[in-house]
Design a protein around this motif. Structure first.
Motif, PDB file in Angstrom:
ATOM      1  N   ILE A 215       0.890  -1.195  -0.081  1.00 29.02           N
ATOM      2  CA  ILE A 215       0.102  -0.009   0.071  1.00 29.02           C
ATOM      3  C   ILE A 215       0.904   1.172   0.111  1.00 29.02           C
ATOM      4  CG2 ILE A 215      -1.647   1.293   1.313  1.00 29.02           C
ATOM      5  CD1 ILE A 215      -2.531  -1.272   2.407  1.00 29.02           C
ATOM      6  N   PRO A 216       0.586   2.232  -0.911  1.00 29.07           N
ATOM      7  CA  PRO A 216       1.482   3.433  -0.689  1.00 29.07           C
ATOM      8  C   PRO A 216       1.296   4.289   0.526  1.00 29.07           C
ATOM      9  CG  PRO A 216       0.084   3.328  -3.010  1.00 29.07           C
ATOM     10  CD  PRO A 216      -0.357   2.065  -1.852  1.00 29.07           C
ATOM     11  N   GLU A 217       2.206   5.000   0.855  1.00 28.65           N
ATOM     12  CA  GLU A 217       2.205   5.693   1.993  1.00 28.65           C
ATOM     13  C   GLU A 217       1.337   7.066   1.652  1.00 28.65           C
ATOM     14  OE1 GLU A 217       6.130   6.624   3.414  1.00 28.65           O
ATOM     15  OE2 GLU A 217       6.587   4.428   3.769  1.00 28.65           O
ATOM     16  N   ALA A 218       0.928   7.779   2.604  1.00 27.28           N
ATOM     17  CA  ALA A 218      -0.016   8.937   2.480  1.00 27.28           C
ATOM     18  C   ALA A 218       1.102  10.062   2.356  1.00 27.28           C
ATOM     19  CB  ALA A 218      -0.812   9.278   3.988  1.00 27.28           C
ATOM     20  N   VAL A 219       0.602  11.176   1.571  1.00 29.33           N
ATOM     21  CA  VAL A 219       1.366  12.365   1.310  1.00 29.33           C
ATOM     22  C   VAL A 219       0.802  13.457   2.079  1.00 29.33           C
ATOM     23  CG1 VAL A 219       1.641  11.687  -1.030  1.00 29.33           C
ATOM     24  CG2 VAL A 219      -0.483  12.934  -0.542  1.00 29.33           C
ATOM     25  N   SER A 220       1.829  14.500   2.400  1.00 30.11           N
ATOM     26  CA  SER A 220       1.480  15.740   3.034  1.00 30.11           C
ATOM     27  C   SER A 220       0.651  16.655   2.224  1.00 30.11           C
ATOM     28  CB  SER A 220       2.871  16.300   3.438  1.00 30.11           C
ATOM     29  OG  SER A 220       3.625  15.453   4.523  1.00 30.11           O
ATOM     30  N   VAL A 221      -0.221  17.220   3.042  1.00 30.06           N
ATOM     31  CA  VAL A 221      -1.077  18.183   2.222  1.00 30.06           C
ATOM     32  C   VAL A 221      -0.788  19.457   3.064  1.00 30.06           C
ATOM     33  CG1 VAL A 221      -3.476  18.935   1.478  1.00 30.06           C
ATOM     34  CG2 VAL A 221      -3.013  16.521   2.103  1.00 30.06           C
ATOM     35  N   HIS A 222      -0.287  20.461   1.894  1.00 21.42           N
ATOM     36  CA  HIS A 222      -0.194  21.866   2.372  1.00 21.42           C
ATOM     37  C   HIS A 222      -1.233  23.030   1.918  1.00 21.42           C
ATOM     38  CE1 HIS A 222       3.467  20.292   3.968  1.00 21.42           C
ATOM     39  NE2 HIS A 222       3.700  19.595   2.861  1.00 21.42           N
ATOM     40  N   LYS A 223      -1.970  22.724   0.831  1.00 16.85           N
ATOM     41  CA  LYS A 223      -2.720  23.629   0.219  1.00 16.85           C
ATOM     42  C   LYS A 223      -4.084  23.107   0.128  1.00 16.85           C
ATOM     43  CE  LYS A 223       1.093  25.887  -1.994  1.00 16.85           C
ATOM     44  NZ  LYS A 223       1.624  26.354  -3.607  1.00 16.85           N
ATOM     45  N   GLN A 224      -4.937  24.183  -0.061  1.00 13.69           N
ATOM     46  CA  GLN A 224      -6.318  23.843  -0.204  1.00 13.69           C
ATOM     47  C   GLN A 224      -6.926  23.938  -1.513  1.00 13.69           C
ATOM     48  OE1 GLN A 224      -7.890  23.241   2.634  1.00 13.69           O
ATOM     49  NE2 GLN A 224      -6.072  23.573   3.687  1.00 13.69           N
ATOM     50  N   MET A 237      -7.909   7.251   0.604  1.00 12.61           N
ATOM     51  CA  MET A 237      -7.932   5.834  -0.219  1.00 12.61           C
ATOM     52  C   MET A 237      -7.000   4.904   0.605  1.00 12.61           C
ATOM     53  SD  MET A 237      -6.984   4.915  -4.266  1.00 12.61           S
ATOM     54  CE  MET A 237      -5.271   5.274  -3.684  1.00 12.61           C
ATOM     55  N   ILE A 238      -5.901   5.816   0.852  1.00 13.68           N
ATOM     56  CA  ILE A 238      -4.907   4.828   1.652  1.00 13.68           C
ATOM     57  C   ILE A 238      -5.419   4.103   3.049  1.00 13.68           C
ATOM     58  CG2 ILE A 238      -2.526   5.016   2.830  1.00 13.68           C
ATOM     59  CD1 ILE A 238      -2.552   5.028  -0.027  1.00 13.68           C
ATOM     60  N   ASP A 239      -6.030   5.228   3.645  1.00 15.14           N
ATOM     61  CA  ASP A 239      -6.740   4.723   4.827  1.00 15.14           C
ATOM     62  C   ASP A 239      -7.914   3.684   4.864  1.00 15.14           C
ATOM     63  OD1 ASP A 239      -5.387   6.739   6.045  1.00 15.14           O
ATOM     64  OD2 ASP A 239      -7.031   8.212   6.092  1.00 15.14           O
ATOM     65  N   GLU A 240      -8.639   3.746   3.438  1.00 11.22           N
ATOM     66  CA  GLU A 240      -9.451   2.913   3.381  1.00 11.22           C
ATOM     67  C   GLU A 240      -8.770   1.602   2.852  1.00 11.22           C
ATOM     68  OE1 GLU A 240     -13.015   2.912   3.454  1.00 11.22           O
ATOM     69  OE2 GLU A 240     -12.589   4.707   4.316  1.00 11.22           O
ATOM     70  N   LEU A 241      -7.830   1.479   2.248  1.00  9.77           N
ATOM     71  CA  LEU A 241      -6.949   0.369   1.993  1.00  9.77           C
ATOM     72  C   LEU A 241      -6.431  -0.305   3.113  1.00  9.77           C
ATOM     73  CD1 LEU A 241      -5.293   1.306  -1.449  1.00  9.77           C
ATOM     74  CD2 LEU A 241      -7.152  -0.317  -1.300  1.00  9.77           C
ATOM     75  N   THR A 242      -5.770   0.667   3.897  1.00 10.19           N
ATOM     76  CA  THR A 242      -5.267  -0.035   5.127  1.00 10.19           C
ATOM     77  C   THR A 242      -6.304  -0.631   6.124  1.00 10.19           C
ATOM     78  OG1 THR A 242      -3.486   1.930   4.842  1.00 10.19           O
ATOM     79  CG2 THR A 242      -3.810   0.614   7.128  1.00 10.19           C
ATOM     80  N   SER A 243      -7.351  -0.021   6.196  1.00 16.97           N
ATOM     81  CA  SER A 243      -8.477  -0.849   6.849  1.00 16.97           C
ATOM     82  C   SER A 243      -8.774  -1.957   6.374  1.00 16.97           C
ATOM     83  CB  SER A 243      -9.667   0.388   7.039  1.00 16.97           C
ATOM     84  OG  SER A 243      -9.468   1.637   7.867  1.00 16.97           O
ATOM     85  N   GLY A 244      -9.084  -1.965   4.963  1.00 15.51           N
ATOM     86  CA  GLY A 244      -9.709  -2.973   4.444  1.00 15.51           C
ATOM     87  C   GLY A 244      -8.460  -4.243   4.388  1.00 15.51           C
ATOM     88  N   ARG A 245      -7.140  -3.745   4.388  1.00 17.53           N
ATOM     89  CA  ARG A 245      -5.974  -4.976   4.622  1.00 17.53           C
ATOM     90  C   ARG A 245      -6.153  -5.561   6.081  1.00 17.53           C
ATOM     91  NH1 ARG A 245      -1.541  -5.616   1.506  1.00 17.53           N
ATOM     92  NH2 ARG A 245      -3.220  -5.051  -0.130  1.00 17.53           N
ATOM     93  N   GLN A 246      -6.303  -4.718   6.905  1.00 19.79           N
ATOM     94  CA  GLN A 246      -6.373  -5.255   8.215  1.00 19.79           C
ATOM     95  C   GLN A 246      -7.715  -6.174   8.559  1.00 19.79           C
ATOM     96  OE1 GLN A 246      -4.058  -4.678  10.455  1.00 19.79           O
ATOM     97  NE2 GLN A 246      -5.132  -5.958  12.084  1.00 19.79           N
ATOM     98  N   ARG A 247      -8.854  -5.549   7.813  1.00 17.17           N
ATOM     99  CA  ARG A 247      -9.884  -6.506   7.938  1.00 17.17           C
ATOM    100  C   ARG A 247      -9.571  -7.681   7.178  1.00 17.17           C
ATOM    101  NH1 ARG A 247     -12.654  -1.496   6.854  1.00 17.17           N
ATOM    102  NH2 ARG A 247     -12.934  -1.962   4.871  1.00 17.17           N
ATOM    103  N   GLU A 248      -9.013  -7.675   5.991  1.00 17.98           N
ATOM    104  CA  GLU A 248      -8.802  -8.960   5.414  1.00 17.98           C
ATOM    105  C   GLU A 248      -7.809  -9.930   6.194  1.00 17.98           C
ATOM    106  OE1 GLU A 248      -6.490 -10.090   0.913  1.00 17.98           O
ATOM    107  OE2 GLU A 248      -7.062  -8.281   1.691  1.00 17.98           O
ATOM    108  N   LYS A 249      -7.007  -9.149   6.741  1.00 17.29           N
ATOM    109  CA  LYS A 249      -5.772 -10.214   7.655  1.00 17.29           C
ATOM    110  C   LYS A 249      -6.820 -10.992   8.669  1.00 17.29           C
ATOM    111  CE  LYS A 249      -1.535  -7.724   6.817  1.00 17.29           C
ATOM    112  NZ  LYS A 249      -0.328  -7.042   7.619  1.00 17.29           N
ATOM    113  N   GLU A 250      -7.388 -10.154   9.537  1.00 18.45           N
ATOM    114  CA  GLU A 250      -8.449 -10.660  10.425  1.00 18.45           C
ATOM    115  C   GLU A 250      -9.430 -11.831  10.023  1.00 18.45           C
ATOM    116  OE1 GLU A 250     -10.338  -7.349  12.276  1.00 18.45           O
ATOM    117  OE2 GLU A 250      -8.483  -6.428  13.286  1.00 18.45           O
ATOM    118  N   GLU A 251      -9.835 -11.387   8.564  1.00 21.18           N
ATOM    119  CA  GLU A 251     -11.121 -12.547   8.428  1.00 21.18           C
ATOM    120  C   GLU A 251     -10.007 -13.821   7.891  1.00 21.18           C
ATOM    121  OE1 GLU A 251     -12.892 -10.373   5.153  1.00 21.18           O
ATOM    122  OE2 GLU A 251     -14.077  -9.139   6.590  1.00 21.18           O
ATOM    123  N   GLU A 252      -8.993 -13.321   7.118  1.00 22.33           N
ATOM    124  CA  GLU A 252      -8.030 -14.601   7.027  1.00 22.33           C
ATOM    125  C   GLU A 252      -7.477 -15.344   7.951  1.00 22.33           C
ATOM    126  OE1 GLU A 252      -5.863 -16.950   4.242  1.00 22.33           O
ATOM    127  OE2 GLU A 252      -7.410 -15.546   3.856  1.00 22.33           O
TER     128      GLU A 252
END
Length: 461
Positions: A215-224, A237-252
């Motif tokens: 999973i890619p790492e999150a980037v810093s956001v400095h502007k609006q 999206m990174i947060d969702e992927l990380t959460s999904g991967r964690q849930r996948e590991k738990e389910e596995e």
């Protein structure tokens, strides 16, 4: 969950670029008007020092000189000298002199040797003739507007009376200013798009570089602005992927634990059923009862193999299945496996065509794993391809080495069968082949299936 954030227009990239365009549109007319004014207004109004403006208008000099001469009506020589000296300070580049009523030349500013010291009528006529429309520009005025009091003369070089204009260096400075302003706006536009490109490239690199989890790492956001919103969406999206991967590991983990528990729990009643079925074989049964008992034995064996496959697949997926690679003669393993399955092939009416070389073929494999691969393949043929009444086992030679080929003449993998399961057996074959660094390929048609197994390195024969 839908990710959406509101963005104010003043923070957008469009607003920033419109600001650059508006500044350019507003400043450019000011530059053009200023340039026109600089070229059209005399330098005395531009703050540029100049001495030539007081000599530019011949009419002004002529009127001034006659007025000064009229003011000296009846003045003595000392007063006239004093006034000429004062006028000389006002017009330092002009030449002045005066002649009294007797024709004697008095004060000369500056001294001029070409002028006669005593003027005659002929000298006056000659001087006036030479001065008319000549260079220098000459104005002669009678003192007090009376010839008997003498006359006074001012001379200005024609070169001092040319129209005011800029020097060449002034034009170059103005052009340089205009070009500098143009360069500034070009640079501002370039920097605007350069920063956008830099941020997009950084975001692209962040999308392609992954950590150990994939999973890619999150980037810093400095502007609006829009890119900032894109970066926020990427981080979401990174947060969702990380959460999904964690849930996948738990389910596995839960799935593997469930399979392990079920396998253990099923084995106990399965052993009991097998024991009672064995006891029934000793009892007098009708032919129909014996057939039912044989079917029970067959399904118990199938269920036992399924449980074993489930356990094996779970252990393989978790990386807990013991693997010991060593130089192994795969020809010997093939002969042993075919021999153990030969009674089953004979019972099901499957003709075994074995074509193996007499010499050894050594691969770097785990003997137990490789035997398990062969068992699963043969079991798959017996269950799903026995209608073809054929199984072939041979070694093929290729440029990269040798390959084990196991072939049947069944309806193909894609065909539907009442005995078709979840494909765990072939999944185990694929996992084991991958862990032992073996190539695993299936070529299946309606006329049969060929399975190829070969090492990814050159074989040692």
């Amino acid at each position: 969950m839908k990710f959406r954030t509101e963005m104010k227009f003043r923070h957008s990239l469009l607003a920033k670029y419109l600001l650059i365009i508006v500044i350019a549109v507003m400043i450019w007319p000011i530059i053009m008007v200023s340039s026109l004014a600089v070229y059209s207004v005399p330098r005395m109004f531009t703050g540029i020092p100049t001495e030539n403006n007081i000599y530019a208008n011949s009419g002004t000099i002529q009127t001034m000189w006659h007025n000064e001469a009229e003011k000296l009506n009846g003045a003595d020589a000392e007063t006239i000298d004093k006034q000429l000296k004062s006028l000389k300070q006002r017009y330092p580049l002009a030449s002045m002199f005066w002649v009294d009523g007797t024709g004697a030349t008095k004060l000369m500013l500056p001294e001029q040797t070409a002028l006669p010291r005593q003027w005659t009528a002929a000298d006056s006529i000659q001087f006036m003739k030479a001065s008319t429309d000549g260079d220098p520009f000459t104005v002669v005025a009678f003192i007090g507007e009376k010839p008997e009091q003498g006359f006074m003369t001012i001379q200005v070089a024609r070169s001092l009376m040319k129209p005011v204009r800029f020097e060449q260096s002034d034009s170059r400075i103005l052009i340089a200013i205009i070009l500098s302003i143009l360069a500034f706006f070009l640079f501002a536009s370039w920097m605007f798009f350069y920063k956008i490109r830099k941020r997009l490239v950084h975001l692209q690199e962040a999308m392609t570089e992954t950590d150990d989890t994939g999973i890619p790492e999150a980037v810093s956001v400095h502007k609006q602005d829009e890119i900032g919103q894109l970066e926020r969406a990427f981080n979401h999206m990174i947060d969702e992927l990380t959460s999904g991967r964690q849930r996948e590991k738990e389910e596995e983990h839960l799935r593997k634990q469930l399979i392990a528990n079920l396998s253990h729990d099923i084995r106990t009643p399965l052993t009991t059923i097998r024991g009672h079925a064995y006891s029934l074989h000793k009892e007098p049964l009708t032919d129909k009862g014996k057939a039912s008992l044989e079917l029970i034995d067959l399904k118990i064996d199938d269920l036992a193999r399924l449980i074993e496959n489930l356990m094996s697949y779970t252990l393989l997926s978790a990386g807990k299945y013991p693997l010991e690679l060593k130089e192994t003669d795969v020809i010997r393993l093939l002969r042993t496996s075919v021999a153990s399955w030969y009674p089953v092939f004979e019972k099901e009416g499957i003709a075994a065509d074995v074509s193996l070389p007499d010499h050894a073929v050594y691969w770097q494999v785990d003997p137990q794993w490789f035997s398990r691969i062969l068992d699963n393949i043969f079991q798959n043929i017996v269950r799903h391809a026995k209608t073809g009444r054929y199984v072939g086992v041979r070694i093929e030679q290729a440029e990269e080495g040798s390959a084990v080929v196991i072939q049947d003449k069944g309806p193909g993998i894609e065909s539907q069968s009442a005995d078709k399961g979840a494909g765990i057996g072939l999944s185990i074959v694929s996992l084991m082949a991958r862990e032992m660094n073996l190539n695993w390929e299936i070529v299946s048609t309606v006329h049969g299936t060929s399975m190829y197994i070969s090492p990814k390195i050159l074989n040692k024969i």
